[in-house]
Design an enzyme around this catalytic site. Structure first.
Site, mmCIF file in Angstrom:
data_model
loop_
_atom_site.group_PDB
_atom_site.id
_atom_site.type_symbol
_atom_site.label_atom_id
_atom_site.label_comp_id
_atom_site.label_asym_id
_atom_site.label_seq_id
_atom_site.Cartn_x
_atom_site.Cartn_y
_atom_site.Cartn_z
ATOM 1 N N VAL A 14 0.842 -1.213 0.000
ATOM 2 C CA VAL A 14 0.000 0.000 0.000
ATOM 3 C C VAL A 14 0.874 1.260 0.000
ATOM 4 C CG1 VAL A 14 -1.779 1.299 1.246
ATOM 5 C CG2 VAL A 14 -1.896 -1.206 1.124
ATOM 6 N N ALA A 33 -6.191 19.826 -3.671
ATOM 7 C CA ALA A 33 -5.869 20.077 -2.263
ATOM 8 C C ALA A 33 -5.581 21.553 -1.989
ATOM 9 C CB ALA A 33 -4.660 19.238 -1.851
ATOM 10 N N ALA A 43 9.974 5.495 6.742
ATOM 11 C CA ALA A 43 10.632 4.569 7.670
ATOM 12 C C ALA A 43 10.254 3.151 7.283
ATOM 13 C CB ALA A 43 10.193 4.854 9.106
ATOM 14 N N ARG A 49 15.555 -1.601 0.186
ATOM 15 C CA ARG A 49 14.399 -1.832 -0.693
ATOM 16 C C ARG A 49 13.522 -0.568 -0.753
ATOM 17 N NH1 ARG A 49 9.461 -2.641 -0.305
ATOM 18 N NH2 ARG A 49 9.608 -2.633 1.961
ATOM 19 N N ILE A 136 -13.051 1.705 -1.768
ATOM 20 C CA ILE A 136 -14.432 2.222 -1.762
ATOM 21 C C ILE A 136 -14.523 3.340 -0.722
ATOM 22 C CG2 ILE A 136 -16.868 1.670 -1.402
ATOM 23 C CD1 ILE A 136 -16.206 -1.275 -1.880
ATOM 24 N N GLY A 187 -2.099 -15.994 -4.440
ATOM 25 C CA GLY A 187 -1.833 -14.744 -3.715
ATOM 26 C C GLY A 187 -3.095 -14.031 -3.251
ATOM 27 N N GLU A 190 -3.420 -15.026 2.377
ATOM 28 C CA GLU A 190 -2.076 -14.965 2.942
ATOM 29 C C GLU A 190 -1.642 -16.332 3.453
ATOM 30 O OE1 GLU A 190 -1.208 -11.664 5.357
ATOM 31 O OE2 GLU A 190 -2.837 -10.469 4.550
ATOM 32 N N LYS A 205 -13.812 -4.230 10.446
ATOM 33 C CA LYS A 205 -14.406 -3.217 9.556
ATOM 34 C C LYS A 205 -15.865 -2.946 9.928
ATOM 35 C CE LYS A 205 -11.267 -4.770 5.905
ATOM 36 N NZ LYS A 205 -11.094 -5.775 4.849
HETATM 37 N N1 HSE Z 1 -7.316 -9.017 3.854
HETATM 38 C C1 HSE Z 1 -8.326 -8.096 3.457
HETATM 39 C C2 HSE Z 1 -9.251 -8.746 2.449
HETATM 40 C C3 HSE Z 1 -7.797 -6.849 2.815
HETATM 41 O O1 HSE Z 1 -9.066 -9.904 2.082
HETATM 42 O O2 HSE Z 1 -10.205 -8.090 2.060
HETATM 43 C C4 HSE Z 1 -7.334 -5.869 3.802
HETATM 44 O O3 HSE Z 1 -8.323 -5.535 4.710
#
Ligand code: HSE
Length: 444
Positions: A14, A33, A43, A49, A136, A187, A190, A205
Site C-alpha cells: 500500500v 488540495a 521509515a 528496498r 471504496i 496470492g 495470505e 471493519k
Molecule cells: N485481507 C483483506 C481482504 C484486505 O481480504 O479483504 C485488507 O483488509
C-alpha cells in the site's frame, strides 16, 4: 504555499502504491488540495528496498520515531498494521502534534476510542478511509454523504479473500480447504489467512462502520464473529437451488433496544445486486431512512485501490488542517461527547438476542415420521417455516441409501429460540449428523 510534508511508516504494497499514485497524479492532486502533498521521509526496516522504491530524493530511515520526531513532517501515514508497535507509534505521532492517516482497521476497531480521544485532545486528525473496504469511499459516504439519515442497517462483503474463496467454491463446486490452498497459491489468501477466513478482519471493519453509522463507540469485543471455514460445498449448492447465494457478511443493524453487530456466512437472495459481487471485490449496502438503499462497490484491497483511499485522506487533511478543530468532521461522524449516552441507549446486543431467519440442513434417516418430528419441534418453538427441500436419498447417499438431507428455510426468529430448537432436533435419533445452521438475510 509550501507542500504539506508527509512521513510514511512502512512502505509495503500500500505504501508503494501511495507513493506512486501521489507522484503520478501530483498536479491534479495539488489542484484539488490547494497545495502540494509530498512524501519527504519514509521509515522501513528494509532501508535498501524502500530507497529503491522512492528514489534518492526521499529520506529513508529504519527508525519510525525519527519520522515522528521530524518537525517538518505534518502528516504521518501508518501502514505497519496490527495492534502492537503501530498503536505506540500512532499515539506518539498524535502526541507530537502530527495528523495521522492509517489503514489499520484492527487498531481502530480495538483501540479507536483511546486513539480518537488522544487526537481530539491534541487537535489533530486521524483519518482512516483505507481501513474499511480499501478503495471504496465508504467512510466518506457514511460520515458525510449520508449525514442526514438515521441509518438503519449496513451489510457488507468487506473481506475480499473470503469472497474470492466463496466464489470459487460456488463456481467449481469445491470444498473450502481445496479452494483455500488455491487462493494461497494465487496470492489471494495470505500464508496465515486466519484473520480473513475466521471473519476477524470483516469484524474489525463492521465495528468501525457501526460506530460511524449509529454514533456508538467502537466495540470490537462485543462483535459476534463466525468465519467460513465450516462451510460445505453442498450448502452452497442447496442454497443456490433455493434461490440464494452464500456470502460472508458484516452486519450492523439498529434496533430500538440496541445494535446487532455480527459477521457470519449468510444466505442472501441471488437477485440482490450484492449477491452478485464475485471474486475479491467488496460491496457495502447501507439503508438510511431518507435515502433508502444505497450500494457501494469496488476493490477492497490492493496497492493502488487502497492508496486511493490513503491519498483522499491526505487531501482532506491538507484542506482542513488550518481549520478550527470544531469545524472538522468528527472522527466517527458524531460529536464525541454524545457517545456515552448512545452506548447506554444502544448497547451491542448478544448474539442470543439477534433476530434473523435461518437455513438448516439435517442429515436424517429416510423413514416415516422424520419430517413431522422435525417440523413439530419448530412449530412448538413458534418458528415459522418458509421453505423445505428434501433431496432424493439416492442423490445424497448413492443408490440404495437410507438417509437424506432435509433443508429448511425459516422466517425470522430470535437466535436463542433457534438454538433451543436445534438442540431438540439434534437429540432425535433420526438426525444422524450435526445440524448445519446458516443465517439468512433478505436485505429487503
Ligand atoms: N485481507 C483483506 C481482504 C484486505 O481480504 O479483504 C485488507 O483488509
Amino acid at each position: 504555499m509550501k507542500p504539506i510534508q508527509v512521513g510514511l511508516l512502512g512502505i509495503g504494497v500500500v505504501g508503494t502504491g501511495t507513493f506512486n499514485v501521489l507522484r503520478r497524479n501530483q498536479a491534479e492532486i495539488q489542484r484539488r488540495a490547494g497545495r502540494g502533498i509530498t512524501i519527504t521521509m519514509v521509515a522501513d526496516l528494509d532501508v535498501a528496498r524502500a530507497q529503491s522504491v522512492v528514489g534518492e530524493g526521499v529520506q529513508v530511515v529504519s527508525d519510525a520515531r525519527a519520522v515522528i520526531a521530524n518537525p517538518d513532517i505534518d502528516i504521518v501515514i501508518e501502514l505497519i498494521g496490527g495492534y502492537g508497535i503501530a498503536k505506540t507509534l500512532v499515539l506518539e505521532a498524535i502526541a507530537a502534534g502530527k495528523h495521522v492517516v492509517t489503514a489499520n482497521k484492527a487498531l481502530l476497531a480495538v483501540h479507536g476510542t483511546e486513539i480518537f480521544a488522544a487526537a481530539s485532545a491534541k487537535g489533530v486528525m486521524v483519518a482512516f478511509e483505507a481501513a474499511v473496504a480499501g478503495g471504496i469511499p465508504i467512510i466518506k459516504a457514511l460520515r458525510e454523504g449520508l449525514t442526514a439519515n438515521r441509518i438503519q442497517w449496513i451489510a457488507g462483503i468487506i473481506n475480499g479473500t473470503t469472497n474470492f474463496i466463496l466464489s470459487e467454491m460456488r463456481d467449481k463446486g469445491l470444498d473450502f480447504g481445496v479452494v483455500l490452498k488455491e487462493a494461497q497459491r494465487l496470492g489471494y489468501a495470505e500464508a496465515d489467512p486466519t484473520f480473513d477466513i475466521e471473519g476477524v478482519d470483516a469484524a474489525h471493519k463492521a465495528t468501525i462502520m457501526s460506530a460511524i453509522a449509529f454514533g456508538i463507540p467502537v466495540q470490537f469485543d462485543k462483535a459476534y464473529i463466525e468465519g467460513i471455514t465450516k462451510l460445505a460445498a453442498q450448502d452452497i449448492r442447496y442454497a443456490e437451488q433455493l434461490g440464494y447465494r452464500i456470502k460472508l457478511l458484516g452486519i450492523a443493524k439498529r434496533r430500538t433496544d440496541g445494535v446487532e453487530l455480527r459477521v457470519h456466512p449468510s444466505l442472501i437472495p441471488a437477485k440482490r445486486l450484492i449477491a452478485n459481487v464475485e471474486g475479491a471485490m467488496n460491496a457495502v449496502v447501507v439503508q438510511g431512512d431518507a435515502v433508502g438503499t444505497t450500494l457501494y462497490y469496488g476493490k477492497g484491497a490492493g496497492s493502488e485501490p487502497t492508496a486511493s483511499a490513503v491519498i483522499a485522506d491526505l487531501v482532506d487533511i491538507a484542506r482542513l488542517h488550518t481549520a478550527d478543530a470544531a469545524q472538522r468532521v468528527p472522527h466517527l461522524a458524531f460529536q464525541p461527547n454524545t457517545f456515552d449516552q448512545a452506548k447506554s441507549e444502544l448497547p451491542v446486543l448478544p448474539m442470543s438476542e439477534v433476530v434473523t431467519s435461518y437455513y438448516l440442513r439435517l442429515r436424517v434417516a429416510d423413514e416415516p415420521g422424520v419430517l413431522a418430528k422435525v417440523t413439530g419441534i419448530l412449530a412448538n418453538a413458534e418458528i415459522s417455516i418458509d421453505a423445505v427441500l428434501q433431496r432424493e436419498a439416492d442423490e445424497v447417499g448413492g443408490e440404495g441409501a437410507n438417509q437424506t438431507d432435509l433443508i429448511i428455510l425459516t422466517h425470522d426468529c430470535v437466535e436463542a429460540r433457534m438454538n433451543a430448537a436445534i438442540a431438540a432436533m439434534q437429540a432425535l435419533p433420526t438426525v444422524l449428523e450435526p445440524i448445519t445452521r446458516i443465517r439468512k438475510e433478505e436485505l429487503a
